[in-house]
Design a protein around this motif. Sequence first.
Motif, PDB file in Angstrom:
ATOM      1  N   THR A 186      39.174-109.364   9.316  1.00 46.29           N
ATOM      2  CA  THR A 186      37.743-109.124   9.217  1.00 46.29           C
ATOM      3  C   THR A 186      37.266-109.231   7.773  1.00 46.29           C
ATOM      4  N   VAL A 187      36.007-109.574   7.631  1.00 49.65           N
ATOM      5  CA  VAL A 187      35.320-109.549   6.336  1.00 49.65           C
ATOM      6  C   VAL A 187      34.157-108.583   6.480  1.00 49.65           C
ATOM      7  N   ASN A 188      34.152-107.538   5.671  1.00 49.89           N
ATOM      8  CA  ASN A 188      33.122-106.502   5.747  1.00 49.89           C
ATOM      9  C   ASN A 188      32.153-106.666   4.578  1.00 49.89           C
ATOM     10  N   VAL A 189      30.884-106.917   4.855  1.00 52.44           N
ATOM     11  CA  VAL A 189      29.850-107.112   3.830  1.00 52.44           C
ATOM     12  C   VAL A 189      28.958-105.874   3.802  1.00 52.44           C
ATOM     13  N   PHE A 190      28.667-105.367   2.600  1.00 56.55           N
ATOM     14  CA  PHE A 190      27.846-104.164   2.503  1.00 56.55           C
ATOM     15  C   PHE A 190      27.044-104.184   1.203  1.00 56.55           C
ATOM     16  N   ASP A 191      25.979-103.397   1.196  1.00 59.22           N
ATOM     17  CA  ASP A 191      25.066-103.359   0.061  1.00 59.22           C
ATOM     18  C   ASP A 191      25.645-102.496  -1.061  1.00 59.22           C
ATOM     19  N   ALA A 192      25.350-102.871  -2.300  1.00 61.32           N
ATOM     20  CA  ALA A 192      25.860-102.118  -3.445  1.00 61.32           C
ATOM     21  C   ALA A 192      25.290-100.707  -3.490  1.00 61.32           C
ATOM     22  N   GLU A 193      24.126-100.491  -2.867  1.00 58.86           N
ATOM     23  CA  GLU A 193      23.506 -99.170  -2.876  1.00 58.86           C
ATOM     24  C   GLU A 193      24.027 -98.273  -1.765  1.00 58.86           C
ATOM     25  N   SER A 194      24.785 -98.846  -0.843  1.00 59.93           N
ATOM     26  CA  SER A 194      25.317 -98.047   0.261  1.00 59.93           C
ATOM     27  C   SER A 194      26.417 -97.121  -0.244  1.00 59.93           C
ATOM     28  N   GLU A 195      26.806 -96.156   0.602  1.00 61.56           N
ATOM     29  CA  GLU A 195      27.859 -95.214   0.223  1.00 61.56           C
ATOM     30  C   GLU A 195      29.166 -95.948  -0.062  1.00 61.56           C
ATOM     31  N   GLN A 196      29.514 -96.900   0.799  1.00 55.21           N
ATOM     32  CA  GLN A 196      30.740 -97.665   0.575  1.00 55.21           C
ATOM     33  C   GLN A 196      30.637 -98.518  -0.683  1.00 55.21           C
ATOM     34  N   GLN A 198      28.898 -97.870  -3.391  1.00 57.34           N
ATOM     35  CA  GLN A 198      29.018 -97.005  -4.554  1.00 57.34           C
ATOM     36  C   GLN A 198      30.479 -96.625  -4.810  1.00 57.34           C
ATOM     37  N   ARG A 199      31.250 -96.415  -3.735  1.00 55.15           N
ATOM     38  CA  ARG A 199      32.668 -96.058  -3.913  1.00 55.15           C
ATOM     39  C   ARG A 199      33.455 -97.238  -4.467  1.00 55.15           C
ATOM     40  N   LEU A 200      33.161 -98.457  -3.991  1.00 55.40           N
ATOM     41  CA  LEU A 200      33.863 -99.629  -4.514  1.00 55.40           C
ATOM     42  C   LEU A 200      33.536 -99.834  -5.991  1.00 55.40           C
ATOM     43  N   ILE A 201      32.280 -99.673  -6.355  1.00 56.86           N
ATOM     44  CA  ILE A 201      31.888 -99.807  -7.766  1.00 56.86           C
ATOM     45  C   ILE A 201      32.590 -98.758  -8.618  1.00 56.86           C
ATOM     46  N   GLU A 202      32.717 -97.558  -8.073  1.00 58.25           N
ATOM     47  CA  GLU A 202      33.396 -96.483  -8.810  1.00 58.25           C
ATOM     48  C   GLU A 202      34.873 -96.809  -9.011  1.00 58.25           C
ATOM     49  N   VAL A 203      35.514 -97.383  -7.978  1.00 53.34           N
ATOM     50  CA  VAL A 203      36.939 -97.717  -8.067  1.00 53.34           C
ATOM     51  C   VAL A 203      37.181 -98.798  -9.108  1.00 53.34           C
ATOM     52  N   GLN A 209      31.530 -98.227 -16.936  1.00 54.54           N
ATOM     53  CA  GLN A 209      30.444 -99.189 -17.113  1.00 54.54           C
ATOM     54  C   GLN A 209      29.323 -98.862 -16.141  1.00 54.54           C
ATOM     55  N   SER A 210      28.153 -99.408 -16.402  1.00 60.33           N
ATOM     56  CA  SER A 210      27.021 -99.194 -15.498  1.00 60.33           C
ATOM     57  C   SER A 210      27.264 -99.934 -14.190  1.00 60.33           C
ATOM     58  N   ASP A 211      26.621 -99.440 -13.118  1.00 60.27           N
ATOM     59  CA  ASP A 211      26.769-100.079 -11.805  1.00 60.27           C
ATOM     60  C   ASP A 211      26.314-101.533 -11.859  1.00 60.27           C
ATOM     61  N   ARG A 212      25.244-101.793 -12.598  1.00 58.51           N
ATOM     62  CA  ARG A 212      24.704-103.159 -12.675  1.00 58.51           C
ATOM     63  C   ARG A 212      25.699-104.115 -13.306  1.00 58.51           C
ATOM     64  N   LEU A 213      26.373-103.664 -14.375  1.00 55.59           N
ATOM     65  CA  LEU A 213      27.349-104.522 -15.045  1.00 55.59           C
ATOM     66  C   LEU A 213      28.563-104.764 -14.157  1.00 55.59           C
ATOM     67  N   SER A 333      44.310-108.422  -4.906  1.00 55.17           N
ATOM     68  CA  SER A 333      44.940-108.546  -6.223  1.00 55.17           C
ATOM     69  C   SER A 333      43.876-108.559  -7.315  1.00 55.17           C
ATOM     70  N   ALA A 334      42.753-109.238  -7.048  1.00 49.83           N
ATOM     71  CA  ALA A 334      41.652-109.267  -8.027  1.00 49.83           C
ATOM     72  C   ALA A 334      41.042-107.884  -8.195  1.00 49.83           C
ATOM     73  N   ILE A 335      40.862-107.161  -7.098  1.00 49.77           N
ATOM     74  CA  ILE A 335      40.291-105.811  -7.169  1.00 49.77           C
ATOM     75  C   ILE A 335      41.251-104.873  -7.915  1.00 49.77           C
ATOM     76  N   ALA A 336      42.545-104.988  -7.624  1.00 51.82           N
ATOM     77  CA  ALA A 336      43.538-104.108  -8.265  1.00 51.82           C
ATOM     78  C   ALA A 336      43.626-104.355  -9.764  1.00 51.82           C
ATOM     79  N   ARG A 337      43.357-105.607 -10.206  1.00 50.99           N
ATOM     80  CA  ARG A 337      43.480-105.954 -11.627  1.00 50.99           C
ATOM     81  C   ARG A 337      42.100-106.225 -12.241  1.00 50.99           C
ATOM     82  N   PHE A 338      41.063-105.612 -11.687  1.00 51.28           N
ATOM     83  CA  PHE A 338      39.686-105.872 -12.100  1.00 51.28           C
ATOM     84  C   PHE A 338      39.455-105.393 -13.533  1.00 51.28           C
ATOM     85  N   GLY A 339      38.645-106.143 -14.282  1.00 54.19           N
ATOM     86  CA  GLY A 339      38.296-105.747 -15.635  1.00 54.19           C
ATOM     87  C   GLY A 339      39.246-106.325 -16.669  1.00 54.19           C
ATOM     88  N   THR A 340      38.979-105.990 -17.913  1.00 52.95           N
ATOM     89  CA  THR A 340      39.780-106.528 -19.019  1.00 52.95           C
ATOM     90  C   THR A 340      40.627-105.466 -19.700  1.00 52.95           C
TER      91      THR A 340
END
Length: 614
Positions: A186-196, A198-203, A209-213, A333-340
């Motif tokens: 499955t591919v699950n698509v969701f809005d950045a403002e949703s609860e899920q 916000q949790r992905l952005i936090e992870v 960093q800011s949510d927008r960045l 793998s990209a999510i686990a190694r996200f950022g610099t």
Amino acid sequence: MQIKPRQHLLDIWQAMARHSFDDGKLVRGDTDGLSSVADAERLLCLLYPATEVPAFRLDQPDTTERDVLRALDRVGSRLEIPPNLVTALTQFMRTHTAADDSPTFAGGHYFRPAEPGGEITHAQRQLGVVDSYSMSVTLCLATLGFLKVYEGTTTRPEVRKAVTELREATNARLTAAMVSLLRSFTVNVFDAESEQGQRLIEVIGQGRQSDRLVLQQFSHRLRPLRATIIESISRGIQVDEGIRDESQLFECGWAWGIVKDAPEVDVLAVPVTGQPEGIADRLPYVYFTVAALDGIQDLFSDRTLTLGLLDEDQQKLAEMLRLRWELSQQYWSAIARFGTDRWPLEDLPWQTTGLRLESEYFSLTVAAIVVHDLVRRKATDDDLTRTVAVMERLADRGRVTSRMTRRDTTIRLHNPGVTMPLAGSEDSGGQLLWRMTDFSAQLLKRSIQLAELSRNIGAQDRLLRLSEQTFEHLWSRRIEDEEGAGLWDNVQAVYPEAGDVALRMSWSITERVTECLVAARNLYVQQPIRSPELAEMARELLSEATHLFGKEQLEASAAADGSRARAMRSIESRLDHARSLVDDRPATAFALALPVLQELDTLAQARGAAAQEV
């Protein structure tokens, strides 16, 4: 404790045969028919090493080795073992086949009720689960490979008939498992403002960093993967049209079972019957994604390709699964190694976005996907070193390599284990849970896989040390007596202060340890890591030794005694052998060159002393 794959596999085989076979027949255990996962795990403890390790082959009775026969004496004699295995595998296939002849993949007693003291209905126990689909792929491929070789060694009509029946049932189950894996992706698509969202952005942002960045970085980094998913809609991937909007976040992977409203797979020449309606929410689980990845990669193994185990329809399904395998691997793998800077994977423990859970077990499952990806793309030393550090920290936090303190809550990681609610299962009559108790076995498996991948001496040494410590921890957890002696799992053996932990027979952990030992064997049979520094030093030693040997040969005619002639022939042979090893095993070449130099010096001194006397 050093890992000795051959001896330890034989110990497991002997314990498994003692527990599960009586006079050559598979004994029905407490798990039989209750869970296709547990039943498949039990058979794989025997069949997986038999098809992956040449010394443990059972498909050619004339070549079966003596220590293997001693370990499996409860299964039968040299000629009886293969047909008894055919009977046992046929018994499994029949047990997990519905009245309409379609294969079933019941989670059975592996499902747990969410409500304390709750009951699970028979219909709920019969629900299929990704663990069973993946395990069935591995078991079916091992069975088909076993039958392909064994069939050519027997002429008994009744055995050949049984082989034909088993092959047909195995092919049907393999196709059904592959179809079910396709329908569970499955591919699950969701809005950045949703609860899920916000949790992905936090992870991935780790609060730095800011949510927008973070959203901008997500959009940029996963743009190629998003484009691939959009392109793949025409190839059968079901996804919300919101995937085209780059302001939307998404996850991809495997749900716990067939997803709700998943269409039937109808692209095959021979239609697949018995494609049940799905009830799982379109929510990817990192645990079930790892389980699917492990099974799917067996479809592309050298053995599968060399023996030609897949028919035309299965090859088509395999290519469809390969696409999903690549997408999931690249995404996580990209999510686990996200950022610099610091990886999200390094921020222990991992937090799941859809279920709001956190645990070292989830960190380990995400690390497992990173290991898959590192193997696929030939990782850099930096990626390996950082992943090794994560594994070491997980071993410490999981109290595998460190002492458990009084009233340490970490014991729950091992017993009763980490539980997850299965989203959508409430539609079947009540919320179901899935429990994972194999943290230590998974840690060992991924450590060995990383060690096999590593070409860095320092990193591999750390991984081998971690693997040996983890294996010692696991080996100490074997059941010592009663039913299941020599198998797993006795958590209290390593955590004696955990007084309320019950001993239980676990085919899940036993099968994982068996996989680890096969992986350790694969590690040991590959060439050791080559040290460029030692290779250079070995060449310099051999250059000097060759020069001195040539000089000593000039004087050979002056001494006609046979002992000197034998010594010179020995030196020449050892020099040739050392030169042949210098590229692949420079340390061995170095060690061989030193005594040759010492012997040449002794000969020179003896000749000089003899000249002075004259």
